[in-house]
Scaffold this motif. Structure first.
Motif, PDB file in Angstrom:
ATOM      1  N   ARG A  57       0.812  -1.221   0.000  1.00  0.00           N
ATOM      2  CA  ARG A  57       0.000   0.000   0.000  1.00  0.00           C
ATOM      3  C   ARG A  57       0.841   1.265   0.000  1.00  0.00           C
ATOM      4  O   ARG A  57       0.499   2.243  -0.676  1.00  0.00           O
ATOM      5  N   LEU A  58       1.940   1.272   0.744  1.00  0.00           N
ATOM      6  CA  LEU A  58       2.690   2.500   0.970  1.00  0.00           C
ATOM      7  C   LEU A  58       3.953   2.621   0.129  1.00  0.00           C
ATOM      8  O   LEU A  58       4.545   3.702   0.062  1.00  0.00           O
ATOM      9  N   GLY A  59       4.397   1.529  -0.473  1.00  0.00           N
ATOM     10  CA  GLY A  59       5.636   1.575  -1.222  1.00  0.00           C
ATOM     11  C   GLY A  59       6.825   1.215  -0.350  1.00  0.00           C
ATOM     12  O   GLY A  59       6.683   0.974   0.857  1.00  0.00           O
ATOM     13  N   PRO A  60       8.033   1.208  -0.934  1.00  0.00           N
ATOM     14  CA  PRO A  60       9.199   0.687  -0.209  1.00  0.00           C
ATOM     15  C   PRO A  60       9.628   1.509   0.999  1.00  0.00           C
ATOM     16  O   PRO A  60       9.917   0.946   2.056  1.00  0.00           O
ATOM     17  N   TRP A  61       9.651   2.849   0.881  1.00  0.00           N
ATOM     18  CA  TRP A  61      10.210   3.639   1.973  1.00  0.00           C
ATOM     19  C   TRP A  61       9.243   3.785   3.143  1.00  0.00           C
ATOM     20  O   TRP A  61       9.609   3.559   4.303  1.00  0.00           O
ATOM     21  N   LEU A  62       8.006   4.158   2.865  1.00  0.00           N
ATOM     22  CA  LEU A  62       7.017   4.231   3.934  1.00  0.00           C
ATOM     23  C   LEU A  62       6.709   2.843   4.479  1.00  0.00           C
ATOM     24  O   LEU A  62       6.439   2.667   5.670  1.00  0.00           O
ATOM     25  N   GLY A  63       6.780   1.847   3.596  1.00  0.00           N
ATOM     26  CA  GLY A  63       6.580   0.470   4.046  1.00  0.00           C
ATOM     27  C   GLY A  63       7.671   0.042   5.014  1.00  0.00           C
ATOM     28  O   GLY A  63       7.395  -0.641   6.015  1.00  0.00           O
ATOM     29  N   LEU A  64       8.911   0.451   4.726  1.00  0.00           N
ATOM     30  CA  LEU A  64      10.015   0.146   5.633  1.00  0.00           C
ATOM     31  C   LEU A  64       9.823   0.841   6.976  1.00  0.00           C
ATOM     32  O   LEU A  64      10.074   0.249   8.038  1.00  0.00           O
ATOM     33  N   ALA A  65       9.376   2.101   6.931  1.00  0.00           N
ATOM     34  CA  ALA A  65       9.126   2.829   8.181  1.00  0.00           C
ATOM     35  C   ALA A  65       8.045   2.127   9.006  1.00  0.00           C
ATOM     36  O   ALA A  65       8.169   1.995  10.231  1.00  0.00           O
ATOM     37  N   LEU A  66       6.992   1.664   8.335  1.00  0.00           N
ATOM     38  CA  LEU A  66       5.936   0.938   9.036  1.00  0.00           C
ATOM     39  C   LEU A  66       6.465  -0.366   9.615  1.00  0.00           C
ATOM     40  O   LEU A  66       6.127  -0.747  10.742  1.00  0.00           O
ATOM     41  N   CYS A  67       7.325  -1.042   8.846  1.00  0.00           N
ATOM     42  CA  CYS A  67       7.910  -2.299   9.314  1.00  0.00           C
ATOM     43  C   CYS A  67       8.698  -2.085  10.601  1.00  0.00           C
ATOM     44  O   CYS A  67       8.599  -2.869  11.550  1.00  0.00           O
ATOM     45  N   LEU A  68       9.488  -1.014  10.638  1.00  0.00           N
ATOM     46  CA  LEU A  68      10.255  -0.707  11.839  1.00  0.00           C
ATOM     47  C   LEU A  68       9.334  -0.375  13.013  1.00  0.00           C
ATOM     48  O   LEU A  68       9.587  -0.773  14.155  1.00  0.00           O
ATOM     49  N   LEU A  69       8.259   0.332  12.719  1.00  0.00           N
ATOM     50  CA  LEU A  69       7.297   0.685  13.770  1.00  0.00           C
ATOM     51  C   LEU A  69       6.608  -0.565  14.322  1.00  0.00           C
ATOM     52  O   LEU A  69       6.379  -0.669  15.531  1.00  0.00           O
ATOM     53  N   LEU A  70       6.321  -1.496  13.442  1.00  0.00           N
ATOM     54  CA  LEU A  70       5.663  -2.733  13.875  1.00  0.00           C
ATOM     55  C   LEU A  70       6.608  -3.649  14.646  1.00  0.00           C
ATOM     56  O   LEU A  70       6.160  -4.650  15.210  1.00  0.00           O
ATOM     57  N   GLY A  71       7.897  -3.311  14.651  1.00  0.00           N
ATOM     58  CA  GLY A  71       8.815  -4.071  15.491  1.00  0.00           C
ATOM     59  C   GLY A  71       8.548  -3.862  16.973  1.00  0.00           C
ATOM     60  O   GLY A  71       8.898  -4.715  17.799  1.00  0.00           O
ATOM     61  N   ILE A  72       7.887  -2.752  17.316  1.00  0.00           N
ATOM     62  CA  ILE A  72       7.609  -2.459  18.730  1.00  0.00           C
ATOM     63  C   ILE A  72       6.676  -3.504  19.346  1.00  0.00           C
ATOM     64  O   ILE A  72       6.986  -4.067  20.400  1.00  0.00           O
ATOM     65  N   PRO A  73       5.510  -3.789  18.744  1.00  0.00           N
ATOM     66  CA  PRO A  73       4.674  -4.839  19.334  1.00  0.00           C
ATOM     67  C   PRO A  73       5.335  -6.213  19.330  1.00  0.00           C
ATOM     68  O   PRO A  73       5.071  -7.032  20.220  1.00  0.00           O
ATOM     69  N   ALA A  74       6.215  -6.462  18.357  1.00  0.00           N
ATOM     70  CA  ALA A  74       6.937  -7.737  18.360  1.00  0.00           C
ATOM     71  C   ALA A  74       7.848  -7.832  19.578  1.00  0.00           C
ATOM     72  O   ALA A  74       7.919  -8.883  20.239  1.00  0.00           O
ATOM     73  N   LEU A  75       8.548  -6.745  19.889  1.00  0.00           N
ATOM     74  CA  LEU A  75       9.418  -6.725  21.065  1.00  0.00           C
ATOM     75  C   LEU A  75       8.603  -6.889  22.347  1.00  0.00           C
ATOM     76  O   LEU A  75       8.981  -7.639  23.254  1.00  0.00           O
ATOM     77  N   ILE A  76       7.471  -6.178  22.419  1.00  0.00           N
ATOM     78  CA  ILE A  76       6.632  -6.273  23.611  1.00  0.00           C
ATOM     79  C   ILE A  76       6.100  -7.690  23.782  1.00  0.00           C
ATOM     80  O   ILE A  76       6.036  -8.219  24.902  1.00  0.00           O
ATOM     81  N   ALA A  77       5.721  -8.340  22.678  1.00  0.00           N
ATOM     82  CA  ALA A  77       5.213  -9.708  22.749  1.00  0.00           C
ATOM     83  C   ALA A  77       6.274 -10.656  23.287  1.00  0.00           C
ATOM     84  O   ALA A  77       5.991 -11.524  24.125  1.00  0.00           O
ATOM     85  N   ASP A  78       7.507 -10.507  22.827  1.00  0.00           N
ATOM     86  CA  ASP A  78       8.591 -11.364  23.304  1.00  0.00           C
ATOM     87  C   ASP A  78       8.860 -11.143  24.789  1.00  0.00           C
ATOM     88  O   ASP A  78       9.086 -12.099  25.546  1.00  0.00           O
ATOM     89  N   ILE A  79       8.827  -9.876  25.205  1.00  0.00           N
ATOM     90  CA  ILE A  79       9.062  -9.577  26.621  1.00  0.00           C
ATOM     91  C   ILE A  79       7.931 -10.143  27.479  1.00  0.00           C
ATOM     92  O   ILE A  79       8.162 -10.693  28.559  1.00  0.00           O
ATOM     93  N   ALA A  80       6.686 -10.011  26.993  1.00  0.00           N
ATOM     94  CA  ALA A  80       5.547 -10.543  27.743  1.00  0.00           C
ATOM     95  C   ALA A  80       5.639 -12.053  27.886  1.00  0.00           C
ATOM     96  O   ALA A  80       5.255 -12.621  28.916  1.00  0.00           O
ATOM     97  N   LEU A  81       6.168 -12.723  26.853  1.00  0.00           N
ATOM     98  CA  LEU A  81       6.339 -14.179  26.909  1.00  0.00           C
ATOM     99  C   LEU A  81       7.621 -14.560  27.646  1.00  0.00           C
ATOM    100  O   LEU A  81       7.824 -15.727  27.972  1.00  0.00           O
ATOM    101  N   TYR A  82       8.474 -13.586  27.900  1.00  0.00           N
ATOM    102  CA  TYR A  82       9.790 -13.796  28.499  1.00  0.00           C
ATOM    103  C   TYR A  82      10.605 -14.790  27.655  1.00  0.00           C
ATOM    104  O   TYR A  82      11.086 -15.820  28.110  1.00  0.00           O
ATOM    105  N   ALA A  83      10.747 -14.413  26.379  1.00  0.00           N
ATOM    106  CA  ALA A  83      11.490 -15.252  25.438  1.00  0.00           C
ATOM    107  C   ALA A  83      12.011 -14.362  24.323  1.00  0.00           C
ATOM    108  O   ALA A  83      11.535 -13.239  24.128  1.00  0.00           O
ATOM    109  N   GLY A  84      12.994 -14.865  23.590  1.00  0.00           N
ATOM    110  CA  GLY A  84      13.523 -14.131  22.465  1.00  0.00           C
ATOM    111  C   GLY A  84      14.567 -13.102  22.865  1.00  0.00           C
ATOM    112  O   GLY A  84      14.769 -12.808  24.044  1.00  0.00           O
ATOM    113  N   PRO A  85      15.243 -12.509  21.874  1.00  0.00           N
ATOM    114  CA  PRO A  85      16.290 -11.517  22.147  1.00  0.00           C
ATOM    115  C   PRO A  85      15.780 -10.300  22.918  1.00  0.00           C
ATOM    116  O   PRO A  85      16.544  -9.662  23.639  1.00  0.00           O
ATOM    117  N   ALA A  86      14.497  -9.972  22.761  1.00  0.00           N
ATOM    118  CA  ALA A  86      13.953  -8.806  23.460  1.00  0.00           C
ATOM    119  C   ALA A  86      14.021  -8.972  24.969  1.00  0.00           C
ATOM    120  O   ALA A  86      14.121  -7.988  25.709  1.00  0.00           O
TER     121      ALA A  86
END
Length: 256
Positions: free
Chosen positions: A179-208
């Motif tokens: 939908r957004l193209g490569p650059w805005l899509g990349l920015a969104l991808c980086l932003l979506l890394g936040i819930p991924a980190l929170i999920a790992d911390i909540a599970l107490y697993a992963g590099p996060a």
């Protein structure tokens, strides 16, 4: 509402349900097909690592918990691939984006349930085998390192929610780039890394988790209810992002 309007509404409802079931069925079928080879390989890897560590005198705990690090990313990759593969034939067959979204959500929920159940079974099997051999079983990661039916349920729900979140994150990333193209899509991808980190911390697993321990002074998992509650909230939040991105996602036509 007159009879004609009622008939049309009933027909739209039937068409919507059929579209949702079709998408859900395709997602579940794909998960089942890839799971036939993925899970045996994962189980074999856990056994191999345990045997090698035992022979070297370096066995310090569960080996299943370490080979399972790839599971969430496997769910993520399914979330990236399946929706983009389904959207064009689904719309060409007369399906709606709303039916696609609902079908994907239900397919993602089934994926989380299947993955969570298999992971819980793997932990249970490891506990039983280690008990028969006489090894001391324990975990250093995860919400609960205990044994018994409560821990089985916690593993199922916790791991299932994380898989569900990662599947939806994969869908959001794929839809964002489309939908957004490569650059805005990349920015969104980086932003979506936040819930991924929170999920790992909540599970107490992963590099996060190591990051949280180093930066936040985290010394162990959060209470089970807090962890599962946080994962549930994250799943809803990511679903809302996916709904926004897929709502009117443009689909490029193949060149004639």
């Amino acid at each position: 509402m007159n009879a004609v309007a009622q008939t049309l509404e009933a027909r739209r409802a039937r068409t919507h349900r059929a579209g949702v079931r079709a998408v859900e069925r395709r997602v579940v079928t794909a998960v089942r097909v890839v799971g036939v080879w993925y899970w045996p390989i994962l189980a074999f890897a856990a056994v191999l690592v345990a045997v090698l560590q035992w022979r070297l005198g370096a066995l310090e705990g569960s080996t299943v918990e370490y080979v399972l690090g790839s599971v969430r990313w496997f769910g993520f990759s399914l979330g990236v691939i399946l929706p983009m593969a389904l959207i064009r034939p689904h719309l060409a067959a007369g399906g709606t984006r709303r039916a696609l979204l609902h079908g994907l959500a239900r397919g993602a929920a089934w994926t989380g349930l299947i993955f969570g159940l298999v992971i819980a079974v793997l932990y249970l099997a490891e506990q039983l085998v280690w008990g028969l051999i006489g090894w001391d079983w324990h975990r250093s990661l995860g919400i609960s390192g205990g044994t018994g039916p409560v821990t089985f349920g916690v593993n199922l729900v916790g791991e299932g929610l994380v898989t569900l979140i990662y599947f939806l994150l994969g869908t959001a990333v794929a839809a964002g780039f489309t939908r957004l193209g490569p650059w805005l899509g990349l920015a969104l991808c980086l932003l979506l890394g936040i819930p991924a980190l929170i999920a790992d911390i909540a599970l107490y697993a992963g590099p996060a988790t190591a990051l949280a321990e180093g930066l936040l002074g985290m010394t162990g998992p959060m209470p089970v209810a807090v962890s599962l509650g946080a994962l549930g909230v994250l799943a809803v939040a990511v679903y809302l992002v996916v709904r926004q991105l897929l709502g009117d996602l443009p689909v490029k036509q193949n060149p004639a």
